[in-house]
Design a protein around this motif. Structure first.
Motif, PDB file in Angstrom:
ATOM      1  N   TYR A 130       0.834  -1.202   0.000  1.00  0.00           N
ATOM      2  CA  TYR A 130       0.000   0.000   0.000  1.00  0.00           C
ATOM      3  C   TYR A 130       0.871   1.255   0.000  1.00  0.00           C
ATOM      4  O   TYR A 130       0.574   2.232  -0.694  1.00  0.00           O
ATOM      5  N   ASP A 131       1.934   1.227   0.754  1.00  0.00           N
ATOM      6  CA  ASP A 131       2.837   2.376   0.839  1.00  0.00           C
ATOM      7  C   ASP A 131       3.493   2.647  -0.509  1.00  0.00           C
ATOM      8  O   ASP A 131       3.647   3.791  -0.915  1.00  0.00           O
ATOM      9  N   LEU A 132       3.860   1.600  -1.218  1.00  0.00           N
ATOM     10  CA  LEU A 132       4.527   1.760  -2.506  1.00  0.00           C
ATOM     11  C   LEU A 132       3.564   2.086  -3.651  1.00  0.00           C
ATOM     12  O   LEU A 132       3.837   2.937  -4.487  1.00  0.00           O
ATOM     13  N   TYR A 133       2.428   1.370  -3.709  1.00  0.00           N
ATOM     14  CA  TYR A 133       1.558   1.467  -4.880  1.00  0.00           C
ATOM     15  C   TYR A 133       0.215   2.136  -4.613  1.00  0.00           C
ATOM     16  O   TYR A 133      -0.540   2.388  -5.558  1.00  0.00           O
ATOM     17  N   GLY A 134      -0.132   2.344  -3.372  1.00  0.00           N
ATOM     18  CA  GLY A 134      -1.427   2.945  -3.065  1.00  0.00           C
ATOM     19  C   GLY A 134      -2.557   1.969  -3.338  1.00  0.00           C
ATOM     20  O   GLY A 134      -2.419   0.771  -3.108  1.00  0.00           O
ATOM     21  N   GLU A 135      -3.630   2.483  -3.872  1.00  0.00           N
ATOM     22  CA  GLU A 135      -4.814   1.650  -4.104  1.00  0.00           C
ATOM     23  C   GLU A 135      -4.920   1.188  -5.553  1.00  0.00           C
ATOM     24  O   GLU A 135      -5.998   0.844  -6.026  1.00  0.00           O
ATOM     25  N   ASP A 136      -3.800   1.133  -6.244  1.00  0.00           N
ATOM     26  CA  ASP A 136      -3.763   0.700  -7.642  1.00  0.00           C
ATOM     27  C   ASP A 136      -4.309  -0.724  -7.766  1.00  0.00           C
ATOM     28  O   ASP A 136      -3.796  -1.664  -7.154  1.00  0.00           O
ATOM     29  N   GLU A 137      -5.369  -0.883  -8.543  1.00  0.00           N
ATOM     30  CA  GLU A 137      -6.056  -2.178  -8.630  1.00  0.00           C
ATOM     31  C   GLU A 137      -5.173  -3.285  -9.186  1.00  0.00           C
ATOM     32  O   GLU A 137      -5.351  -4.450  -8.857  1.00  0.00           O
ATOM     33  N   ASN A 138      -4.229  -2.953 -10.051  1.00  0.00           N
ATOM     34  CA  ASN A 138      -3.376  -3.992 -10.651  1.00  0.00           C
ATOM     35  C   ASN A 138      -2.583  -4.739  -9.589  1.00  0.00           C
ATOM     36  O   ASN A 138      -2.344  -5.937  -9.718  1.00  0.00           O
ATOM     37  N   ILE A 139      -2.176  -4.052  -8.553  1.00  0.00           N
ATOM     38  CA  ILE A 139      -1.403  -4.677  -7.475  1.00  0.00           C
ATOM     39  C   ILE A 139      -2.297  -5.569  -6.624  1.00  0.00           C
ATOM     40  O   ILE A 139      -1.904  -6.642  -6.183  1.00  0.00           O
ATOM     41  N   TRP A 140      -3.536  -5.147  -6.404  1.00  0.00           N
ATOM     42  CA  TRP A 140      -4.418  -5.824  -5.449  1.00  0.00           C
ATOM     43  C   TRP A 140      -5.293  -6.900  -6.091  1.00  0.00           C
ATOM     44  O   TRP A 140      -5.989  -7.624  -5.383  1.00  0.00           O
TER      45      TRP A 140
END
Length: 127
Positions: free
Chosen positions: A47-57
Motif C-alpha cells: 500500500y505504501d509503494l503502490y497505493g490503491e492501484d487495482e493492478n497490485i491488489w
C-alpha cells in the motif's frame, strides 16, 4: 528540523489511517492474513509503494471473482436441468416416502392390537 519530524509523523499516521480504511473496504485481505499467506506488514508495504492501484491488489481480490463464477456455473446447471426427468425423480421419491409411511403405520397398528390370552383349559372345556 522538528517541523520535518512532526510532518513525517503526521504523514505516516495519515497513510496508516488510509490503509486501515482501504482494508476495511476489502475484508478478503483478512483471510490472507489469517491463513498466514501474507502479513499485514507486507500489505502495508504494498500500500505504501503502490497505493490503491487495482493492478497490485487484483490477486488478493480473486475471491469475489470466484464467487461470481460459481453463481454463473450454478445458473448454467439450473438451465440444463431436464424438467421431465426431475418430475419423474420427484414422483419416485414421493412414492418411496408414502411406502415408508404406510409400513410404519402398519407397524403401529400391530403394536396396538391387544393380545388375547386364554387359559389352555378354557379352550378345551376343562375348567
Amino acid at each position: 528540523m522538528y517541523k520535518n519530524i512532526s510532518f513525517l509523523i503526521y504523514y505516516n499516521m495519515s497513510k496508516l489511517d488510509n490503509f486501515k480504511k482501504f482494508v476495511a473496504h476489502h475484508p478478503e485481505f483478512v483471510d490472507y492474513v489469517k491463513d498466514n499467506n501474507v502479513s499485514w506488514q507486507t500489505f502495508y508495504e504494498l500500500y505504501d509503494l503502490y497505493g490503491e492501484d487495482e493492478n497490485i491488489w487484483k490477486k488478493y481480490m480473486k475471491k469475489d471473482i470466484k464467487d461470481s463464477i460459481n453463481i454463473d456455473g450454478l445458473l448454467k446447471t439450473v438451465k440444463n436441468i431436464n424438467l421431465d426427468s426431475l418430475e419423474e425423480n420427484i414422483s419416485s421419491l414421493q412414492k418411496a416416502v408414502s411406502l415408508v409411511e404406510e409400513l410404519t403405520r402398519k407397524s403401529e397398528v400391530k403394536d396396538n392390537i391387544p393380545v388375547k390370552e386364554e387359559k389352555i383349559d378354557n379352550i378345551y372345556g376343562d375348567e
